[in-house]
Design a protein around this motif. Structure first.
Motif, PDB file in Angstrom:
ATOM      1  N   ASN A  15      35.019  44.535  44.217  1.00 33.50           N
ATOM      2  CA  ASN A  15      34.468  44.691  43.300  1.00 33.50           C
ATOM      3  C   ASN A  15      35.703  43.829  42.336  1.00 33.50           C
ATOM      4  OD1 ASN A  15      32.422  43.789  44.395  1.00 33.50           O
ATOM      5  ND2 ASN A  15      31.344  46.384  43.281  1.00 33.50           N
ATOM      6  N   SER A  16      36.572  44.512  42.112  1.00 29.61           N
ATOM      7  CA  SER A  16      37.584  44.390  40.766  1.00 29.61           C
ATOM      8  C   SER A  16      38.671  42.753  40.726  1.00 29.61           C
ATOM      9  CB  SER A  16      38.876  45.687  40.968  1.00 29.61           C
ATOM     10  OG  SER A  16      39.626  45.125  41.955  1.00 29.61           O
ATOM     11  N   PRO A  17      38.830  42.295  39.918  1.00 29.83           N
ATOM     12  CA  PRO A  17      39.623  41.363  39.816  1.00 29.83           C
ATOM     13  C   PRO A  17      40.753  41.202  40.184  1.00 29.83           C
ATOM     14  CG  PRO A  17      38.909  41.933  37.235  1.00 29.83           C
ATOM     15  CD  PRO A  17      38.671  43.232  38.600  1.00 29.83           C
TER      16      PRO A  17
ATOM     17  N   ASN B  48      45.041  44.871  41.349  1.00 24.95           N
ATOM     18  CA  ASN B  48      44.599  46.201  40.213  1.00 24.95           C
ATOM     19  C   ASN B  48      44.282  47.381  39.995  1.00 24.95           C
ATOM     20  OD1 ASN B  48      45.953  48.863  38.542  1.00 24.95           O
ATOM     21  ND2 ASN B  48      46.771  47.271  37.241  1.00 24.95           N
ATOM     22  N   ALA B  49      43.365  47.435  41.102  1.00 26.94           N
ATOM     23  CA  ALA B  49      42.128  47.727  41.487  1.00 26.94           C
ATOM     24  C   ALA B  49      42.304  50.195  41.101  1.00 26.94           C
ATOM     25  CB  ALA B  49      41.222  48.140  42.176  1.00 26.94           C
ATOM     26  N   GLY B  50      43.049  50.608  41.499  1.00 24.52           N
ATOM     27  CA  GLY B  50      43.685  51.718  41.865  1.00 24.52           C
ATOM     28  C   GLY B  50      44.166  52.385  42.581  1.00 24.52           C
TER      29      GLY B  50
ATOM     30  N   ILE C  48      46.157  45.671  51.065  1.00 21.60           N
ATOM     31  CA  ILE C  48      46.623  45.302  49.174  1.00 21.60           C
ATOM     32  C   ILE C  48      47.920  46.518  48.978  1.00 21.60           C
ATOM     33  CG2 ILE C  48      47.610  43.665  48.148  1.00 21.60           C
ATOM     34  CD1 ILE C  48      47.276  42.307  50.316  1.00 21.60           C
ATOM     35  N   PRO C  49      48.324  46.708  49.094  1.00 22.14           N
ATOM     36  CA  PRO C  49      49.117  48.337  47.762  1.00 22.14           C
ATOM     37  C   PRO C  49      48.576  47.992  46.499  1.00 22.14           C
ATOM     38  CG  PRO C  49      50.408  47.828  49.039  1.00 22.14           C
ATOM     39  CD  PRO C  49      49.474  46.562  49.376  1.00 22.14           C
TER      40      PRO C  49
END
Length: 172
Positions: free
Chosen positions: A96-98, A149-151, A45-46
């Motif tokens: 682990n990001s939202p 939006n993990a970067g 997922i981008p």
């Protein structure tokens, strides 16, 4: 007062079982539209992009599509019977990001849930999304998307029927 005793009700034209009643009084409707699909392999997922989950398996053990209305090419369910549908989806992000999981009808978000994991604990977020929605039985469709939006690009877990799945059925 009259009593009607019946074990099977068939449609008037084709003799298909429309309603079954067993000896305990349990009523089933074998022709009720229902589906359960899952993602057979991880999907990248981008970052910062709502992306449709490519649920592509409806024939493995435990998966089904009773009326053949789920498209594994378009990754959407387009029922051909109008009514209210109960829908449920789970989407596990391997980071682990939202993240946000959504169920969309005709491209518009109808149900959404946010999830986040625990940093360092290996407990990844799983968005559980549920709802009841009316479908017109001809052109309405539903699909699932995920956003993060993990970067950098992150994977939604595939190959796990209990973690990343989409299912639904006609209530009435």
């Amino acid at each position: 007062m009259s009593t009607l005793k019946v074990g099977t009700i068939q449609d008037h034209a084709n003799g298909n079982n429309a309603l079954l009643i067993n000896n305990l009084g349990i009523v089933t409707t074998p022709a009720r539209p229902a589906f359960r699909v899952f993602l057979s392999a991880d999907q990248s997922i981008p970052n910062n992009s709502a992306t449709t989950i490519q649920f592509n398996d409806k024939s493995s053990s435990g998966m089904f599509d009773t009326q053949g209305n789920y498209s594994t090419g378009l990754y959407r369910y387009t029922p051909q019977v109008a009514g209210y549908y109960s829908l449920s989806a789970g989407m596990l992000m391997e980071h682990n990001s939202p993240m946000y999981g959504t169920i969309r009808k005709n491209g518009i978000v109808e149900f959404q849930n946010r999830a986040h994991g625990e940093s360092g604990a290996g407990l990844y977020p799983t968005a559980q999304v549920n709802g009841v929605i009316h479908m017109n039985g001809s052109s309405d469709y539903v699909e699932c998307q995920v956003y993060h939006n993990a970067g950098s690009s992150q994977n939604v877990r595939g190959g796990d029927k209990s973690a990343t799945y989409f299912c639904g059925y006609l209530i009435g």
